[in-house]
Each structure stands twice: as structure tokens, then as C-alpha cells.
Design a protein around this motif. Structure first.
Motif, PDB file in Angstrom:
ATOM      1  N   CYS A 106      15.105   5.575   5.847  1.00 12.01           N
ATOM      2  CA  CYS A 106      13.769   4.979   5.922  1.00 12.01           C
ATOM      3  C   CYS A 106      12.707   5.965   5.439  1.00 12.01           C
ATOM      4  O   CYS A 106      11.758   5.576   4.750  1.00 12.01           O
ATOM      5  N   ALA A 107      12.868   7.241   5.792  1.00 11.31           N
ATOM      6  CA  ALA A 107      11.918   8.262   5.342  1.00 11.31           C
ATOM      7  C   ALA A 107      11.972   8.415   3.823  1.00 11.31           C
ATOM      8  O   ALA A 107      10.936   8.575   3.164  1.00 11.31           O
ATOM      9  N   GLU A 138      10.264   5.444   2.226  1.00 10.79           N
ATOM     10  CA  GLU A 138       8.809   5.551   2.373  1.00 10.79           C
ATOM     11  C   GLU A 138       8.240   6.526   1.339  1.00 10.79           C
ATOM     12  O   GLU A 138       7.200   6.252   0.718  1.00 10.79           O
ATOM     13  N   CYS A 141       5.575   5.771  -1.768  1.00 16.25           N
ATOM     14  CA  CYS A 141       4.381   6.591  -2.007  1.00 16.25           C
ATOM     15  C   CYS A 141       4.273   6.959  -3.485  1.00 16.25           C
ATOM     16  O   CYS A 141       3.182   6.920  -4.071  1.00 16.25           O
ATOM     17  N   LYS A 199       4.261  10.010   3.471  1.00 16.65           N
ATOM     18  CA  LYS A 199       3.948   9.028   4.509  1.00 16.65           C
ATOM     19  C   LYS A 199       2.868   8.072   3.993  1.00 16.65           C
ATOM     20  O   LYS A 199       1.822   8.519   3.504  1.00 16.65           O
ATOM     21  N   VAL A 200       3.123   6.768   4.095  1.00 17.67           N
ATOM     22  CA  VAL A 200       2.159   5.809   3.560  1.00 17.67           C
ATOM     23  C   VAL A 200       0.834   5.864   4.311  1.00 17.67           C
ATOM     24  O   VAL A 200      -0.228   5.629   3.712  1.00 17.67           O
ATOM     25  N   SER A 201       0.852   6.190   5.596  1.00 21.47           N
ATOM     26  CA  SER A 201      -0.402   6.279   6.345  1.00 21.47           C
ATOM     27  C   SER A 201      -1.276   7.396   5.799  1.00 21.47           C
ATOM     28  O   SER A 201      -2.498   7.234   5.662  1.00 21.47           O
ATOM     29  N   THR A 239       0.642  -0.504   5.199  1.00 18.59           N
ATOM     30  CA  THR A 239       0.677   0.352   6.380  1.00 18.59           C
ATOM     31  C   THR A 239       2.125   0.650   6.742  1.00 18.59           C
ATOM     32  O   THR A 239       3.051  -0.002   6.250  1.00 18.59           O
ATOM     33  N   SER A 240       2.323   1.624   7.609  1.00 22.26           N
ATOM     34  CA  SER A 240       3.688   1.966   8.019  1.00 22.26           C
ATOM     35  C   SER A 240       4.361   0.789   8.713  1.00 22.26           C
ATOM     36  O   SER A 240       5.566   0.560   8.533  1.00 22.26           O
ATOM     37  N   LEU A 257       5.242  -1.744   5.962  1.00 21.57           N
ATOM     38  CA  LEU A 257       6.349  -1.242   5.151  1.00 21.57           C
ATOM     39  C   LEU A 257       7.669  -1.381   5.897  1.00 21.57           C
ATOM     40  O   LEU A 257       8.701  -1.708   5.296  1.00 21.57           O
ATOM     41  N   LYS A 258       7.646  -1.156   7.199  1.00 21.31           N
ATOM     42  CA  LYS A 258       8.876  -1.290   7.994  1.00 21.31           C
ATOM     43  C   LYS A 258       9.427  -2.706   7.886  1.00 21.31           C
ATOM     44  O   LYS A 258      10.653  -2.893   7.717  1.00 21.31           O
ATOM     45  N   THR A 318       3.325  -7.755   9.383  1.00 18.78           N
ATOM     46  CA  THR A 318       3.063  -6.489  10.066  1.00 18.78           C
ATOM     47  C   THR A 318       3.012  -6.749  11.559  1.00 18.78           C
ATOM     48  O   THR A 318       2.845  -7.889  12.000  1.00 18.78           O
TER      49      THR A 318
END
Length: 284
Positions: free
Chosen positions: A127-128, A131, A135, A146-148, A168-169, A172-173, A216
């Protein structure tokens, strides 16, 4: 679904000693699945698409040889994450944006895309990596993973409108969950009666009118930020045409008028310091 049935029957034909296969489909999904499965198909495996004069035959083996096994295995994950029939897409980011970053992706990103659809697809490491991949889709050479953080950087430094920011995180999740679920379906494409789990735990919710994607689970920003006013002025913001004076607010660092060489005059006055200076003058 029809896409996976095509690969199921193609694999069955090979098991029955077929030496020349033509898979007819207008769908990119089928081509990607055929490329991934090429080692299990016959040497003369072809993908036929288009109609009439526009019909063309693509040799699947040539594409597989050019890409290599690891890249070919990552294609379904890339396709599901970047947007297909059941997963949606990222606003303003076409397939070519994803492909360009995919061609430069590091091993962890490739491994994460390969893992989508498998039991290890949603590990913290994968997942990291996904992400960080997203980006780079938005800012090609960024070191932000990190997208945030990237959303805040693009908002502060580039004055990017909200619709053009990365998800947002939380959003995205949910997108990764839906991509993972679609990849699960594709991963079982050569099984006659696959045991596919419910999509309820993979970014979807069942409502009265049918399955609906969960976009979301959180607000895109704190409530105070959602109500924030910023101007796009390039002057000193003395006119009432400026949105900040209209709202009775001082300009801030996120306004376009923020310039050290030509400072805006509509700023918050430091009253405490002013009072201290006046007291010092009286004492003197």
C-alpha cells in the motif's frame, strides 16, 4: 464475466493441444490478461481487435517478450488501479500518465502492482509503494511518498485547485481496495468456477439501487480548511473586489498575493507588538 471467460476458453484450447489461437475482443482488459498468461498459451497466440478495415491482429508473444515477465505480470494491477470498467479513474490523469510513471517505477512499485489480486496484495508495504506511485503520477520527480503531504505541498506552493489535487489518503485507500478486488477477479480468470469474495470489503457498499463505490470515509480536509477563503490577486488587495477583504479576512500565505518583494497590505496586524511599542514610547 466475458473478459475472464475468453481467457478460460483460450487456456482450455491450449490444454487440448491447440497450436494457433485468435482471441477476438474490443476490450483492453482481454489483451492485458492475454499478455500476462502468454507463457501458458501456445506460441502462436494472437489478439484480434477492431472491425472491418480497422481490424488488426496483435501477436501477444511479441509484446510479452518486449516487456518481460515481471512487467507483464504487473499490467493487470496497473490497469485496474489507473482505471477500468469497474474501478473508475483518477480525475485528470489518463492512462498515458500512469504508463510514463510505470516505465520509471522502482522494484517495490512493480512488486506492489504484481501483488494486486493476490493474498498479499494489501500489505502495508504494498500500500505504501502504491501510494508513492500515485504521488509520482501527479508530480513526476517528487520525493514525497504520502498523498496527504503532496496535497498540502501542491495547495501551498502551486495554488492547485481542489479538483486537481491527488485523492486524500482515505479516498486512495478505497480506490486501492477496488483495484485489488478487480485484480482478484482477473487473477482467477482461468478457473471455471472461482470462489470470488464479496466486494463489500473492497471499496463497495450495497444500497437499494445496487452496488455503489465508497469514495471516501473522511472529509477531504478539516472543516476549518474547507471554509477557508483565499484570493488570487497579484496586487496589494486594497480593493473590495478581493475575496479576502469582502469576507473581512486578512490575506495569508496561501493567497496569490503572498510576495516578499511586493508585500500585500491586507495582512493581520500584530496588535500585541504595536501596544508594546506604544508603551515603550510613553515610558521613554
Amino acid at each position: 464475466e466475458a473478459d475472464t471467460n475468453l481467457l478460460l476458453h483460450a487456456k482450455d484450447a491450449v490444454d487440448c493441444d491447440a497450436t494457433n489461437i485468435h482471441i477476438f475482443s474490443p476490450d483492453t482488459d482481454v489483451l492485458i490478461l492475454a499478455i500476462r498468461h502468454y507463457p501458458a498459451l501456445c506460441l502462436s497466440a494472437n489478439f484480434v481487435t477492431g472491425v472491418g478495415e480497422h481490424r488488426r491482429t496483435i501477436k501477444v508473444g511479441d509484446i510479452y517478450s518486449a516487456l518481460g515477465p515481471s512487467i507483464a505480470a504487473a499490467l493487470p494491477g496497473l490497469h485496474s488501479l489507473s482505471g477500468c470498467d469497474n474501478t473508475g479513474c483518477f480525475a485528470g490523469k489518463a492512462k498515458v500518465s500512469f504508463w510514463n510513471i510505470f516505465c520509471q517505477a522502482n522494484n517495490s512499485m512493480i512488486s506492489a502492482l504484481c501483488a494486486l489480486g493476490t493474498s498479499s496484495g494489501l500489505s502495508d508495504e504494498n500500500c505504501a509503494a502504491l501510494e508513492a506511485f500515485i504521488c509520482r503520477v501527479y508530480i513526476t520527480q517528487t520525493s514525497i511518498s504520502k498523498v496527504s503531504q503532496l496535497r498540502w505541498w501542491m495547495f501551498m506552493k502551486k495554488q492547485v485547485e481542489s479538483g486537481k489535487l491527488p485523492p486524500t489518503s482515505a479516498a486512495l485507500k478505497q480506490a486501492i481496495l477496488r483495484a485489488h478486488y478487480q485484480a482478484i477477479v482477473w487473477y482467477n480468470d482461468t478457473i471455471a468456477h472461482p470462489n470470488i469474495p464479496s466486494s463489500e470489503r473492497y471499496g463497495w457498499t450495497l444500497e437499494e439501487h445496487g452496488w455503489t463505490p465508497i469514495m471516501t470515509t473522511q472529509l477531504p480536509a478539516p472543516e476549518s480548511v474547507l471554509q477557508l477563503v483565499k484570493c488570487g490577486c497579484k496586487t496589494k488587495c486594497q480593493s473590495q473586489r478581493c475575496s479576502c477583504p469582502q469576507a473581512g479576512l486578512p490575506c495569508t500565505d496561501i493567497c496569490c498575493c503572498s510576495d516578499e518583494e511586493n508585500p500585500c497590505e491586507n495582512v493581520l496586524k500584530d496588535t500585541d507588538n504595536t501596544e508594546d511599542d506604544e508603551n515603550m514610547d510613553e515610558e521613554a
